[in-house]
Write a protein that holds these residues in place. Structure first.
Motif, PDB file in Angstrom:
ATOM      1  N   THR A 234       1.136  -1.469  -0.495  1.00 39.54           N
ATOM      2  CA  THR A 234      -0.010  -0.047   0.190  1.00 39.54           C
ATOM      3  C   THR A 234       0.763   0.948  -0.409  1.00 39.54           C
ATOM      4  O   THR A 234       0.481   2.462  -0.563  1.00 39.54           O
ATOM      5  CB  THR A 234      -0.876   0.236   1.188  1.00 39.54           C
ATOM      6  N   ILE A 235       1.848   1.258   0.756  1.00 44.44           N
ATOM      7  CA  ILE A 235       3.296   2.457   0.410  1.00 44.44           C
ATOM      8  C   ILE A 235       3.589   2.639  -0.764  1.00 44.44           C
ATOM      9  O   ILE A 235       3.672   3.723  -1.471  1.00 44.44           O
ATOM     10  CB  ILE A 235       4.497   2.596   1.510  1.00 44.44           C
ATOM     11  N   ILE A 236       3.318   1.272  -1.373  1.00 43.47           N
ATOM     12  CA  ILE A 236       3.599   2.078  -2.983  1.00 43.47           C
ATOM     13  C   ILE A 236       2.786   2.243  -3.609  1.00 43.47           C
ATOM     14  O   ILE A 236       2.964   3.072  -4.386  1.00 43.47           O
ATOM     15  CB  ILE A 236       4.280   0.530  -3.201  1.00 43.47           C
ATOM     16  N   ASN A 237       1.287   1.956  -3.761  1.00 48.10           N
ATOM     17  CA  ASN A 237       0.329   2.072  -4.123  1.00 48.10           C
ATOM     18  C   ASN A 237      -0.096   3.336  -3.916  1.00 48.10           C
ATOM     19  O   ASN A 237      -0.167   4.339  -4.856  1.00 48.10           O
ATOM     20  CB  ASN A 237      -0.663   0.937  -4.107  1.00 48.10           C
ATOM     21  N   TYR A 238      -0.261   3.922  -2.995  1.00 44.96           N
ATOM     22  CA  TYR A 238      -0.269   5.637  -2.529  1.00 44.96           C
ATOM     23  C   TYR A 238       0.715   6.477  -2.490  1.00 44.96           C
ATOM     24  O   TYR A 238       0.345   7.990  -2.773  1.00 44.96           O
ATOM     25  CB  TYR A 238      -1.001   5.408  -0.644  1.00 44.96           C
ATOM     26  N   PHE A 239       2.006   5.889  -2.812  1.00 37.90           N
ATOM     27  CA  PHE A 239       2.774   7.069  -2.941  1.00 37.90           C
ATOM     28  C   PHE A 239       3.705   6.666  -4.179  1.00 37.90           C
ATOM     29  O   PHE A 239       4.738   6.988  -3.923  1.00 37.90           O
ATOM     30  CB  PHE A 239       3.564   7.280  -1.658  1.00 37.90           C
ATOM     31  N   PHE A 240       2.981   6.611  -5.299  1.00 38.37           N
ATOM     32  CA  PHE A 240       3.480   5.711  -6.157  1.00 38.37           C
ATOM     33  C   PHE A 240       4.066   6.723  -7.211  1.00 38.37           C
ATOM     34  O   PHE A 240       5.326   6.805  -7.753  1.00 38.37           O
ATOM     35  CB  PHE A 240       2.939   4.648  -7.564  1.00 38.37           C
ATOM     36  N   ILE A 241       3.150   8.558  -6.971  1.00 37.27           N
ATOM     37  CA  ILE A 241       4.512   9.680  -7.931  1.00 37.27           C
ATOM     38  C   ILE A 241       4.921   9.678  -7.290  1.00 37.27           C
ATOM     39  O   ILE A 241       6.470  10.162  -8.114  1.00 37.27           O
ATOM     40  CB  ILE A 241       3.108  10.200  -7.907  1.00 37.27           C
ATOM     41  N   GLN A 242       4.957   9.837  -5.796  1.00 37.52           N
ATOM     42  CA  GLN A 242       6.620  10.598  -5.423  1.00 37.52           C
ATOM     43  C   GLN A 242       8.023   9.002  -5.235  1.00 37.52           C
ATOM     44  O   GLN A 242       8.815   9.382  -5.786  1.00 37.52           O
ATOM     45  CB  GLN A 242       6.388  10.404  -4.068  1.00 37.52           C
ATOM     46  N   MET A 243       7.427   7.570  -5.749  1.00 37.94           N
ATOM     47  CA  MET A 243       8.346   7.196  -6.371  1.00 37.94           C
ATOM     48  C   MET A 243       9.009   7.007  -7.684  1.00 37.94           C
ATOM     49  O   MET A 243      10.060   7.184  -7.656  1.00 37.94           O
ATOM     50  CB  MET A 243       7.700   5.005  -5.713  1.00 37.94           C
ATOM     51  N   VAL A 244       8.209   6.880  -8.218  1.00 39.41           N
ATOM     52  CA  VAL A 244       8.221   7.147  -9.900  1.00 39.41           C
ATOM     53  C   VAL A 244       9.329   8.645  -9.942  1.00 39.41           C
ATOM     54  O   VAL A 244      10.173   9.058 -10.808  1.00 39.41           O
ATOM     55  CB  VAL A 244       7.037   7.270 -10.716  1.00 39.41           C
ATOM     56  N   THR A 245       8.730   9.805  -9.257  1.00 40.71           N
ATOM     57  CA  THR A 245       9.122  11.219 -10.163  1.00 40.71           C
ATOM     58  C   THR A 245      10.855  11.180  -9.170  1.00 40.71           C
ATOM     59  O   THR A 245      11.600  11.787  -9.489  1.00 40.71           O
ATOM     60  CB  THR A 245       8.584  12.360  -8.846  1.00 40.71           C
ATOM     61  N   TYR A 246      11.084  10.126  -7.786  1.00 40.50           N
ATOM     62  CA  TYR A 246      11.957  10.157  -7.272  1.00 40.50           C
ATOM     63  C   TYR A 246      13.765   9.395  -8.071  1.00 40.50           C
ATOM     64  O   TYR A 246      14.308  10.217  -7.941  1.00 40.50           O
ATOM     65  CB  TYR A 246      11.857   9.644  -6.149  1.00 40.50           C
ATOM     66  N   ILE A 247      12.742   8.656  -9.548  1.00 39.45           N
ATOM     67  CA  ILE A 247      14.084   8.373 -10.184  1.00 39.45           C
ATOM     68  C   ILE A 247      13.962   9.265 -11.502  1.00 39.45           C
ATOM     69  O   ILE A 247      13.998   8.143 -12.595  1.00 39.45           O
ATOM     70  CB  ILE A 247      13.640   6.912 -10.390  1.00 39.45           C
ATOM     71  N   GLY A 248      13.267   9.826 -11.318  1.00 42.51           N
ATOM     72  CA  GLY A 248      13.169  10.963 -12.858  1.00 42.51           C
ATOM     73  C   GLY A 248      11.888  10.703 -13.522  1.00 42.51           C
ATOM     74  O   GLY A 248      11.689  11.197 -14.978  1.00 42.51           O
ATOM     75  N   GLY A 249      11.066   9.704 -13.090  1.00 45.00           N
ATOM     76  CA  GLY A 249       9.127   9.498 -14.032  1.00 45.00           C
ATOM     77  C   GLY A 249       8.953  10.979 -14.409  1.00 45.00           C
ATOM     78  O   GLY A 249       8.552  11.677 -13.145  1.00 45.00           O
ATOM     79  N   THR A 250       7.647  10.829 -14.779  1.00 42.91           N
ATOM     80  CA  THR A 250       6.025  12.131 -14.676  1.00 42.91           C
ATOM     81  C   THR A 250       4.821  10.197 -14.262  1.00 42.91           C
ATOM     82  O   THR A 250       5.177   9.273 -13.799  1.00 42.91           O
ATOM     83  CB  THR A 250       6.463  11.986 -15.803  1.00 42.91           C
ATOM     84  N   SER A 251       3.944  11.360 -14.578  1.00 42.21           N
ATOM     85  CA  SER A 251       3.038  10.688 -14.477  1.00 42.21           C
ATOM     86  C   SER A 251       2.581   9.983 -15.104  1.00 42.21           C
ATOM     87  O   SER A 251       1.683   9.079 -15.336  1.00 42.21           O
ATOM     88  CB  SER A 251       1.578  11.843 -14.381  1.00 42.21           C
ATOM     89  N   SER A 252       2.439  10.361 -17.196  1.00 37.57           N
ATOM     90  CA  SER A 252       2.448   8.709 -17.497  1.00 37.57           C
ATOM     91  C   SER A 252       3.241   8.048 -17.144  1.00 37.57           C
ATOM     92  O   SER A 252       2.685   6.383 -18.464  1.00 37.57           O
ATOM     93  CB  SER A 252       2.752   9.727 -18.946  1.00 37.57           C
ATOM     94  N   ASP A 253       4.441   8.175 -17.086  1.00 33.33           N
ATOM     95  CA  ASP A 253       4.977   6.825 -16.683  1.00 33.33           C
ATOM     96  C   ASP A 253       4.292   5.836 -15.672  1.00 33.33           C
ATOM     97  O   ASP A 253       4.147   4.763 -15.807  1.00 33.33           O
ATOM     98  CB  ASP A 253       6.559   7.702 -15.903  1.00 33.33           C
ATOM     99  N   MET A 254       4.220   6.411 -14.791  1.00 35.44           N
ATOM    100  CA  MET A 254       3.467   6.058 -14.070  1.00 35.44           C
ATOM    101  C   MET A 254       2.085   5.519 -14.494  1.00 35.44           C
ATOM    102  O   MET A 254       2.152   4.413 -13.832  1.00 35.44           O
ATOM    103  CB  MET A 254       2.933   7.326 -12.730  1.00 35.44           C
ATOM    104  N   GLY A 255       1.426   6.102 -15.070  1.00 31.16           N
ATOM    105  CA  GLY A 255       1.108   5.260 -15.404  1.00 31.16           C
ATOM    106  C   GLY A 255       0.724   4.301 -16.669  1.00 31.16           C
ATOM    107  O   GLY A 255      -0.131   2.718 -16.391  1.00 31.16           O
ATOM    108  N   ASN A 256       1.892   4.129 -16.683  1.00 34.70           N
ATOM    109  CA  ASN A 256       2.334   3.551 -17.844  1.00 34.70           C
ATOM    110  C   ASN A 256       3.017   2.620 -16.862  1.00 34.70           C
ATOM    111  O   ASN A 256       2.012   0.825 -16.996  1.00 34.70           O
ATOM    112  CB  ASN A 256       4.057   3.522 -18.867  1.00 34.70           C
ATOM    113  N   ALA A 257       3.260   2.361 -15.646  1.00 31.16           N
ATOM    114  CA  ALA A 257       3.826   1.380 -15.140  1.00 31.16           C
ATOM    115  C   ALA A 257       2.257   0.521 -14.158  1.00 31.16           C
ATOM    116  O   ALA A 257       2.820  -0.536 -14.228  1.00 31.16           O
ATOM    117  CB  ALA A 257       5.039   1.839 -13.960  1.00 31.16           C
ATOM    118  N   VAL A 258       1.390   1.225 -13.871  1.00 33.44           N
ATOM    119  CA  VAL A 258       0.325   0.526 -12.869  1.00 33.44           C
ATOM    120  C   VAL A 258      -0.297   0.198 -14.431  1.00 33.44           C
ATOM    121  O   VAL A 258      -0.898  -0.984 -13.996  1.00 33.44           O
ATOM    122  CB  VAL A 258      -0.680   1.669 -12.656  1.00 33.44           C
TER     123      VAL A 258
END
Length: 395
Positions: A234-258
């Motif tokens: 749940t930490i990953i799910n709820y704060f996934f955008i923080q996890m993705v941006t930490y490594i240089g990703g964007t909201s569209s990258d998050m959408g692709n990962a989900v």
């Protein structure tokens, strides 16, 4: 046979729109709240409040449905869907009022979680007529809906604004309402309700929540262990955008990962019924929590989107396997009169994990960063994995 197929399709539709709505609401919770100037700790507090409400109301709602057999499950789900639709409209119309945002976000988020066990139990409401709904395929299509919704919303949010998210809440809950209302016995065929003496006795001796916990002690300990496992998830799910941006990703990258994770869920859920006929559900649950731990370790070590995608691919053997396995496990281990309560207890365990993940996760991210928050989650996941493996029974 044709009528049974129609019921399968209707139940599949309800799963598709439920998990589409679930993705839009919970999957993009942080995205929406960050846009409203909430910090990580505040987001965690809001999500924790949502989960606390769901934890409190879920067993009450389940007991109500179990006790009053004449109250149709689909009507309970429909009423909750209508409330979510109304709340979402208000949220879209008044996007800057902080108090209204807080009230209706809590309302919508808690309700979408609250009805999850009811959606699972809906698959078994016609068993008394000898009708078997294919839960695995329907749940698999729900995962596809989650994937497609995430993919679309990821790009929509990046192209427009997170302010459009309540419109997705309205549309998907409206379709859910229609799908659930259509889930009725065909009128052109007579179905005889079969009640055994044992089933009738169970109905009259239905357990309270306290007595349920006493009777199914090992089941409760198993759920306790799963809370630890699901905490990291749940930490990953709820704060996934923080996890993705930490490594240089964007909201569209998050959408692709989900999207990737949800697509990988499909084959597992599609073939779950066949797999469960050859492998015991208890064994499948043990394997799934081990794969949860593997996923959490991979997430901790991720330094780029490729590693994130690899971690997400583990969803195929973790979440995708645990969900149908746990539904069938409850259906086989818990007495018929308490099965809605049993399904609710599984969802409640997930929701309790959400409470702690929201509160602790948000604070950890603000204090030590997302990277070390993931490490804490992985350690907790290992403890939970051990508890589950020691307490799950063969069925």
């Amino acid at each position: 046979m044709k009528n049974i197929l129609k019921l399968d399709l209707k139940y599949a539709a309800s799963q598709i729109f439920y998990y589409g709505a679930f993705c839009a609401i919970t999957g993009y919770a942080s995205v929406y709240l960050l846009n409203k100037n909430f910090n990580n700790s505040m987001i965690g507090l809001v999500l924790a409040l949502c989960n606390v409400l769901a934890v409190v109301i879920q067993p009450i709602l389940a007991s109500f449905v179990d006790k009053y057999e004449k109250i149709q499950l689909r009507n309970v789900i429909s009423v909750i869907s209508v409330i979510m639709i109304g709340s979402s409209i208000i949220l879209y119309v008044f996007p800057t009022n902080e108090m209204l945002i807080l009230i209706f976000i809590v309302c919508i988020f808690s309700m979408i979680t609250m009805i999850m066990p009811l959606m699972n139990s809906l698959a078994f409401v016609f068993e008394k007529y000898g009708i078997q709904i294919n839960y695995g395929i329907s749940r698999g299509l729900g995962s596809v809906a989650y994937a497609v919704t995430s993919f679309i919303i990821g790009y929509a949010v990046e192209g427009f604004s997170p302010d459009i998210l309540p419109l997705f809440y309205v549309a998907l809950n409206l379709f859910l309402l229609i799908a659930v209302q259509l889930f009725v016995l065909p009128k052109n065929q007579n179905f005889e309700c079969v009640k055994t003496e044992e089933t009738q006795k169970e109905h009259h001796t239905q357990l309270s929540l306290t007595k349920f916990c006493v009777k199914y002690k090992k089941f409760i300990v198993f759920l306790f262990g799963f809370i630890f496992v699901y905490f990291a998830h749940t930490i990953i799910n709820y704060f996934f955008i923080q996890m993705v941006t930490y490594i240089g990703g964007t909201s569209s990258d998050m959408g692709n990962a989900v999207f990737l994770a949800a697509i990988f869920e499909l084959p597992t859920m599609l073939f779950f019924t066949k797999v469960s006929q050859k492998v015991n559900c208890g064994t499948l649950i043990k394997f799934s929590v081990i794969m949860f731990f593997v996923k959490h370790i991979l997430a901790y070590f991720a330094t780029n989107m490729i590693m994130i995608y690899l971690s997400q691919a583990m969803q195929m053997f973790a979440y995708a396997l645990f969900i149908p396995a746990s539904v069938y496990y409850v259906n086989q281990k818990i007495a018929a009169s308490d099965q809605v309560k049993g399904q609710s207890m599984v969802t409640m365990a997930m929701t309790i994990a959400g409470v702690f993940a929201s509160l602790i996760g948000g604070v950890l991210i603000d204090m030590i960063g997302i990277h070390y928050a993931l490490l804490v989650g992985a350690v907790v996941s290992f403890v939970g994995m051990m508890i589950v493996c020691l307490t799950v029974e063969k069925v």
